[in-house]
Design a protein around this motif. Structure first.
Motif, PDB file in Angstrom:
ATOM      1  N   VAL A   4      35.278  28.113  55.569  1.00 24.61           N
ATOM      2  CA  VAL A   4      36.168  27.961  54.411  1.00 24.61           C
ATOM      3  C   VAL A   4      35.542  28.613  53.187  1.00 24.61           C
ATOM      4  O   VAL A   4      36.208  29.331  52.426  1.00 24.61           O
ATOM      5  N   TRP A   5      34.247  28.376  52.979  1.00 22.17           N
ATOM      6  CA  TRP A   5      33.552  28.997  51.845  1.00 22.17           C
ATOM      7  C   TRP A   5      33.577  30.519  51.956  1.00 22.17           C
ATOM      8  O   TRP A   5      33.753  31.217  50.951  1.00 22.17           O
ATOM      9  N   ALA A   6      33.397  31.021  53.172  1.00 23.16           N
ATOM     10  CA  ALA A   6      33.420  32.477  53.369  1.00 23.16           C
ATOM     11  C   ALA A   6      34.788  33.045  52.997  1.00 23.16           C
ATOM     12  O   ALA A   6      34.887  34.107  52.361  1.00 23.16           O
ATOM     13  N   ALA A   7      35.855  32.329  53.371  1.00 25.08           N
ATOM     14  CA  ALA A   7      37.208  32.787  53.042  1.00 25.08           C
ATOM     15  C   ALA A   7      37.434  32.777  51.532  1.00 25.08           C
ATOM     16  O   ALA A   7      38.037  33.704  50.969  1.00 25.08           O
ATOM     17  N   LEU A   8      36.944  31.749  50.857  1.00 24.05           N
ATOM     18  CA  LEU A   8      37.103  31.673  49.404  1.00 24.05           C
ATOM     19  C   LEU A   8      36.347  32.803  48.709  1.00 24.05           C
ATOM     20  O   LEU A   8      36.810  33.351  47.707  1.00 24.05           O
ATOM     21  N   ASN A   9      35.193  33.160  49.249  1.00 19.15           N
ATOM     22  CA  ASN A   9      34.408  34.235  48.646  1.00 19.15           C
ATOM     23  C   ASN A   9      35.021  35.605  48.878  1.00 19.15           C
ATOM     24  O   ASN A   9      34.587  36.588  48.265  1.00 19.15           O
ATOM     25  N   ALA A  10      36.014  35.685  49.762  1.00 13.93           N
ATOM     26  CA  ALA A  10      36.709  36.952  49.980  1.00 13.93           C
ATOM     27  C   ALA A  10      37.775  37.196  48.917  1.00 13.93           C
ATOM     28  O   ALA A  10      38.321  38.295  48.826  1.00 13.93           O
ATOM     29  N   LEU A  11      38.088  36.171  48.112  1.00 13.23           N
ATOM     30  CA  LEU A  11      39.079  36.319  47.052  1.00 13.23           C
ATOM     31  C   LEU A  11      38.530  37.189  45.928  1.00 13.23           C
ATOM     32  O   LEU A  11      37.319  37.331  45.767  1.00 13.23           O
ATOM     33  N   ARG A  12      39.440  37.746  45.137  1.00 17.13           N
ATOM     34  CA  ARG A  12      39.018  38.531  43.986  1.00 17.13           C
ATOM     35  C   ARG A  12      38.302  37.626  42.999  1.00 17.13           C
ATOM     36  O   ARG A  12      38.575  36.424  42.921  1.00 17.13           O
ATOM     37  N   VAL A  13      37.395  38.189  42.223  1.00 13.31           N
ATOM     38  CA  VAL A  13      36.490  37.379  41.424  1.00 13.31           C
ATOM     39  C   VAL A  13      37.221  36.495  40.410  1.00 13.31           C
ATOM     40  O   VAL A  13      36.828  35.353  40.167  1.00 13.31           O
ATOM     41  N   ASP A  14      38.312  36.984  39.812  1.00 10.99           N
ATOM     42  CA  ASP A  14      39.018  36.150  38.844  1.00 10.99           C
ATOM     43  C   ASP A  14      39.751  34.999  39.534  1.00 10.99           C
ATOM     44  O   ASP A  14      39.903  33.912  38.960  1.00 10.99           O
ATOM     45  N   GLN A  15      40.208  35.226  40.782  1.00 11.42           N
ATOM     46  CA  GLN A  15      40.834  34.137  41.537  1.00 11.42           C
ATOM     47  C   GLN A  15      39.803  33.066  41.893  1.00 11.42           C
ATOM     48  O   GLN A  15      40.084  31.868  41.819  1.00 11.42           O
ATOM     49  N   GLN A  16      38.610  33.499  42.263  1.00 10.60           N
ATOM     50  CA  GLN A  16      37.533  32.538  42.488  1.00 10.60           C
ATOM     51  C   GLN A  16      37.209  31.783  41.205  1.00 10.60           C
ATOM     52  O   GLN A  16      36.888  30.592  41.230  1.00 10.60           O
ATOM     53  N   GLY A  17      37.295  32.482  40.085  1.00 12.73           N
ATOM     54  CA  GLY A  17      36.974  31.866  38.804  1.00 12.73           C
ATOM     55  C   GLY A  17      37.858  30.677  38.495  1.00 12.73           C
ATOM     56  O   GLY A  17      37.386  29.636  38.027  1.00 12.73           O
ATOM     57  N   TRP A  18      39.160  30.802  38.763  1.00 15.03           N
ATOM     58  CA  TRP A  18      40.071  29.688  38.499  1.00 15.03           C
ATOM     59  C   TRP A  18      39.775  28.514  39.420  1.00 15.03           C
ATOM     60  O   TRP A  18      39.879  27.349  39.016  1.00 15.03           O
ATOM     61  N   LEU A  19      39.389  28.796  40.648  1.00 17.38           N
ATOM     62  CA  LEU A  19      39.000  27.717  41.560  1.00 17.38           C
ATOM     63  C   LEU A  19      37.739  27.015  41.061  1.00 17.38           C
ATOM     64  O   LEU A  19      37.625  25.786  41.129  1.00 17.38           O
ATOM     65  N   ASN A  20      36.796  27.802  40.550  1.00 18.14           N
ATOM     66  CA  ASN A  20      35.574  27.205  39.999  1.00 18.14           C
ATOM     67  C   ASN A  20      35.873  26.362  38.767  1.00 18.14           C
ATOM     68  O   ASN A  20      35.264  25.305  38.557  1.00 18.14           O
TER      69      ASN A  20
END
Length: 260
Positions: A165-181
């Motif tokens: 699951v973490w690997a899949a989340l890290n495949a997202l674009r950086v700004d999309q990861q940012g909102w999750l963070n």
């Protein structure tokens, strides 16, 4: 680059990279707050404490645990301030291994970068222990509900699953990861405050200050001085990852300040 009339204005982040000999390659989609949230969720103190609590209480007791946190926090802050100062000068994606090469003589720069890069990489690989901790927390929640403990195989499966699951989340674009963070940071802060309030209100008894700060427990069989040294490992594990935002400096706006 931005345009102003017929002129092309170079972004300050791009200019700073160019002055270091870098060309902007990565998408710069992280805001300064996203950088903070990324560091906050990487450190993840709340979960880190939960994972290491049993270990620290068995190898020193509450006295060693509390003082390890106080001493460890002071030195971690000092190191963090030093890294923040360096990051403000060299806000590059290479982060610590790039800094290592910049801060030594040219002769030793390749060796310094190589060594620092691999040590940092191996340390990040070791952080995969969080997946095991996640499985342990799930298992503890199941036991608290009056059910039998999960088998070792089931816990390993949960750990492997959350890693994917973490690997899949890290495949997202950086700004999309940012909102999750950002969301994760808010949830962590809120849950921590809620748990502290519940414990203060609902706990039937409370330990005295003497018990908290001076009581010790040694289940290892080793001398107490050695127990104090290994007891601080839980603290260091909890604080690991505070430099995470520096690794995304090239993807962060106003990186010279946000990396701090």
């Amino acid at each position: 680059m931005t345009t102003k009339g017929n002129l092309v204005v170079e972004d300050s982040d791009v200019r700073l990279l160019r002055e270091m000999g870098y060309m902007q390659e990565l998408y710069r989609g992280f805001s300064p707050f996203m950088s903070f949230a990324f560091c906050f969720t990487t450190v993840n103190v709340f979960i880190s404490i939960t994972i290491g609590f049993t270990y620290s209480l068995n190898t020193g007791g509450s006295g060693v645990t509390i003082w390890s946190w106080i001493i460890g926090a002071v030195f971690t802050i000092l190191v963090g301030l030093s890294l923040a100062e360096i990051c403000s000068v060299y806000p590059s994606a290479g982060s610590v291994y790039h800094w290592a090469g910049q801060l030594v003589s040219t002769k030793y720069a390749p060796l310094a970068s190589f060594t620092c890069g691999w040590v940092n990489f191996l340390g990040n690989v070791a952080d995969a222990a969080f997946s095991s901790g996640f499985a342990t927390i799930i298992n503890a929640a199941i036991i608290l509900q009056g059910n039998d403990s999960l088998s070792i195989g089931a816990q390993v499966g949960i750990g492997i699953g959350i890693t994917f699951v973490w690997a899949a989340l890290n495949a997202l674009r950086v700004d999309q990861q940012g909102w999750l963070n950002n969301l994760a940071a808010v949830l962590q802060i809120g849950s921590t405050i809620s748990i502290v309030i519940v414990l203060l209100v609902m706990a039937p008894t409370r330990a005295t200050a003497h018990q908290v700060f001076t009581s010790t427990y040694n289940s290892t069989g080793f001398p107490f001085a050695y127990v104090c040294l290994i007891g601080i490992l839980s603290t260091l594990f909890s604080f690991s990852g505070y430099e995470a935002g520096a690794h995304l400096s090239e993807e962060t706006t106003r990186a010279g300040r946000a990396g701090k």
